[in-house]
Motif scaffolding. Structure first.
Motif, PDB file in Angstrom:
ATOM      1  N   THR A  63       0.849  -1.200   0.000  1.00  0.00           N
ATOM      2  CA  THR A  63       0.000   0.000   0.000  1.00  0.00           C
ATOM      3  C   THR A  63       0.877   1.239   0.000  1.00  0.00           C
ATOM      4  N   SER A  64       0.365   2.310  -0.576  1.00  0.00           N
ATOM      5  CA  SER A  64       1.062   3.590  -0.581  1.00  0.00           C
ATOM      6  C   SER A  64       0.104   4.674  -1.033  1.00  0.00           C
ATOM      7  N   THR A  65       0.299   5.882  -0.481  1.00  0.00           N
ATOM      8  CA  THR A  65      -0.444   7.054  -0.959  1.00  0.00           C
ATOM      9  C   THR A  65       0.530   8.069  -1.555  1.00  0.00           C
ATOM     10  N   THR A  66       1.784   7.654  -1.751  1.00  0.00           N
ATOM     11  CA  THR A  66       2.785   8.529  -2.362  1.00  0.00           C
ATOM     12  C   THR A  66       3.065   8.051  -3.787  1.00  0.00           C
ATOM     13  N   ASN A  67       4.050   8.656  -4.424  1.00  0.00           N
ATOM     14  CA  ASN A  67       4.372   8.290  -5.802  1.00  0.00           C
ATOM     15  C   ASN A  67       5.298   7.071  -5.879  1.00  0.00           C
ATOM     16  N   ILE A  68       5.609   6.464  -4.734  1.00  0.00           N
ATOM     17  CA  ILE A  68       6.462   5.277  -4.667  1.00  0.00           C
ATOM     18  C   ILE A  68       5.745   4.200  -3.878  1.00  0.00           C
ATOM     19  N   ILE A  69       5.834   2.945  -4.353  1.00  0.00           N
ATOM     20  CA  ILE A  69       5.254   1.824  -3.619  1.00  0.00           C
ATOM     21  C   ILE A  69       6.241   0.656  -3.618  1.00  0.00           C
ATOM     22  N   THR A  70       6.389   0.032  -2.456  1.00  0.00           N
ATOM     23  CA  THR A  70       7.153  -1.208  -2.338  1.00  0.00           C
ATOM     24  C   THR A  70       6.140  -2.314  -2.118  1.00  0.00           C
ATOM     25  N   LEU A  71       6.218  -3.337  -2.957  1.00  0.00           N
ATOM     26  CA  LEU A  71       5.197  -4.382  -2.916  1.00  0.00           C
ATOM     27  C   LEU A  71       5.832  -5.769  -2.900  1.00  0.00           C
ATOM     28  N   THR A  72       5.019  -6.752  -2.567  1.00  0.00           N
ATOM     29  CA  THR A  72       5.418  -8.160  -2.651  1.00  0.00           C
ATOM     30  C   THR A  72       4.538  -8.810  -3.699  1.00  0.00           C
ATOM     31  N   SER A  73       5.175  -9.391  -4.711  1.00  0.00           N
ATOM     32  CA  SER A  73       4.410  -9.970  -5.820  1.00  0.00           C
ATOM     33  C   SER A  73       3.713 -11.254  -5.391  1.00  0.00           C
ATOM     34  N   GLY A  74       2.591 -11.526  -6.043  1.00  0.00           N
ATOM     35  CA  GLY A  74       1.874 -12.776  -5.840  1.00  0.00           C
ATOM     36  C   GLY A  74       2.300 -13.786  -6.895  1.00  0.00           C
ATOM     37  N   THR A  75       1.370 -14.659  -7.245  1.00  0.00           N
ATOM     38  CA  THR A  75       1.678 -15.700  -8.228  1.00  0.00           C
ATOM     39  C   THR A  75       0.991 -15.451  -9.566  1.00  0.00           C
ATOM     40  N   LYS A  76       0.196 -14.384  -9.645  1.00  0.00           N
ATOM     41  CA  LYS A  76      -0.563 -14.121 -10.866  1.00  0.00           C
ATOM     42  C   LYS A  76      -0.030 -12.907 -11.614  1.00  0.00           C
ATOM     43  N   THR A  77      -0.004 -13.022 -12.930  1.00  0.00           N
ATOM     44  CA  THR A  77       0.331 -11.912 -13.812  1.00  0.00           C
ATOM     45  C   THR A  77      -0.835 -10.926 -13.811  1.00  0.00           C
ATOM     46  N   GLY A  78      -0.552  -9.656 -14.065  1.00  0.00           N
ATOM     47  CA  GLY A  78      -1.634  -8.667 -14.094  1.00  0.00           C
ATOM     48  C   GLY A  78      -1.101  -7.285 -14.395  1.00  0.00           C
ATOM     49  N   ASN A  79      -1.800  -6.271 -13.887  1.00  0.00           N
ATOM     50  CA  ASN A  79      -1.430  -4.875 -14.120  1.00  0.00           C
ATOM     51  C   ASN A  79      -1.295  -4.129 -12.799  1.00  0.00           C
ATOM     52  N   ILE A  80      -0.234  -3.315 -12.701  1.00  0.00           N
ATOM     53  CA  ILE A  80      -0.116  -2.349 -11.612  1.00  0.00           C
ATOM     54  C   ILE A  80      -0.708  -1.049 -12.136  1.00  0.00           C
ATOM     55  N   MET A  81      -1.584  -0.425 -11.346  1.00  0.00           N
ATOM     56  CA  MET A  81      -2.220   0.826 -11.769  1.00  0.00           C
ATOM     57  C   MET A  81      -2.042   1.889 -10.689  1.00  0.00           C
ATOM     58  N   VAL A  82      -1.961   3.139 -11.127  1.00  0.00           N
ATOM     59  CA  VAL A  82      -1.857   4.248 -10.183  1.00  0.00           C
ATOM     60  C   VAL A  82      -2.615   5.455 -10.730  1.00  0.00           C
ATOM     61  N   THR A  83      -3.294   6.163  -9.817  1.00  0.00           N
ATOM     62  CA  THR A  83      -3.948   7.430 -10.153  1.00  0.00           C
ATOM     63  C   THR A  83      -3.391   8.509  -9.225  1.00  0.00           C
ATOM     64  N   ALA A  84      -3.447   9.751  -9.693  1.00  0.00           N
ATOM     65  CA  ALA A  84      -3.072  10.917  -8.887  1.00  0.00           C
ATOM     66  C   ALA A  84      -4.359  11.631  -8.491  1.00  0.00           C
ATOM     67  N   GLY A  85      -4.461  12.016  -7.229  1.00  0.00           N
ATOM     68  CA  GLY A  85      -5.714  12.628  -6.776  1.00  0.00           C
ATOM     69  C   GLY A  85      -5.515  13.866  -5.931  1.00  0.00           C
ATOM     70  N   ASN A  86      -6.607  14.633  -5.796  1.00  0.00           N
ATOM     71  CA  ASN A  86      -6.678  15.772  -4.878  1.00  0.00           C
ATOM     72  C   ASN A  86      -8.145  15.959  -4.504  1.00  0.00           C
ATOM     73  N   ILE A  87      -8.493  17.098  -3.903  1.00  0.00           N
ATOM     74  CA  ILE A  87      -9.877  17.293  -3.440  1.00  0.00           C
ATOM     75  C   ILE A  87     -10.881  17.321  -4.588  1.00  0.00           C
ATOM     76  N   CYS A  88     -10.405  17.527  -5.808  1.00  0.00           N
ATOM     77  CA  CYS A  88     -11.318  17.603  -6.953  1.00  0.00           C
ATOM     78  C   CYS A  88     -11.624  16.235  -7.559  1.00  0.00           C
ATOM     79  N   GLY A  89     -10.782  15.265  -7.270  1.00  0.00           N
ATOM     80  CA  GLY A  89     -11.009  13.936  -7.839  1.00  0.00           C
ATOM     81  C   GLY A  89      -9.699  13.253  -8.208  1.00  0.00           C
ATOM     82  N   SER A  90      -9.821  12.177  -8.945  1.00  0.00           N
ATOM     83  CA  SER A  90      -8.655  11.377  -9.318  1.00  0.00           C
ATOM     84  C   SER A  90      -8.455  11.368 -10.825  1.00  0.00           C
ATOM     85  N   SER A  91      -7.203  11.284 -11.209  1.00  0.00           N
ATOM     86  CA  SER A  91      -6.825  11.293 -12.627  1.00  0.00           C
ATOM     87  C   SER A  91      -7.195   9.991 -13.316  1.00  0.00           C
TER      88      SER A  91
END
Length: 183
Positions: A63-91
């Motif tokens: 988990t992370s709310t910054t522009n950097i995340i350290t994660l532990t991979s699982g066993t399934k292939t997939g997609n990492i996704m990220v949005t940038a947000g503020n009080i107006c909404g998310s990108s």
């Protein structure tokens, strides 16, 4: 303002206009990783963003709310996704495909590819193993030969024993395949 007139003091409140942040740039990090490994991914800061939301493939942890995340991979292939947000909404989300690299399967049967009675050598081989980048061979005591490929040329020793081979990649080594041999 009332019937007597208008107040002398004026109260002002400065206001600024915000907008939803732009879509983040490219996610930086490895696209092929071993199951269960810890990796760090990042994006460049997005102007106007006050937080970031990361979404990971099923079974992955982090988990992370910054522009950097350290994660532990699982066993399934997939997609990492990220949005940038503020009080107006998310990108709009930025995504990156990630693939899990597994330990190679156990090699198949070890077979004699060719022999030379005159020069006293044999070549043993296996079928290529998907995902393997090298192979580790062991020979009976007194036999000589080295190889990191799917075949090995050996000079036979005076006694028999067992030839073994494993398939390897950056994630580890497979189960051993064996062949009992005689001189």
């Amino acid at each position: 303002v009332n019937d007597s007139g208008m107040s002398k003091a004026v109260r002002m409140l400065p206001v600024s206009v915000s907008k939803i942040p732009a879509q983040p740039g490219k996610i930086k990090g490895d696209s092929i990783i071993c199951a269960g490994s810890s990796k760090t991914y990042k994006i460049d800061y997005v102007e106007g963003a006050s937080f970031y939301t990361w979404t990971l493939p099923s079974g992955w942890k982090g988990t992370s709310t910054t522009n950097i995340i350290t994660l532990t991979s699982g066993t399934k292939t997939g997609n990492i996704m990220v949005t940038a947000g503020n009080i107006c909404g998310s990108s709009i989300a930025r995504q990156m495909a990630v693939e899990i690299n597994s330990i190679p399967d156990q090699p198949g049967k070890i077979s004699i590819e060719s022999t030379s009675a005159k020069e006293n050598y044999r070549i043993y081989s296996i079928e290529p193993v998907k995902g393997a980048t090298s192979y580790t061979w062991t020979l009976p005591a007194g036999w000589t030969g080295t190889s990191t490929s799917k075949s090995i040329k050996v000079i036979q020793g005076p006694a028999g024993g067992t030839i073994t081979v494993t398939a390897n990649n950056s994630c580890g080594s497979s189960k051993i395949s064996k062949l009992i041999v005689t001189p």
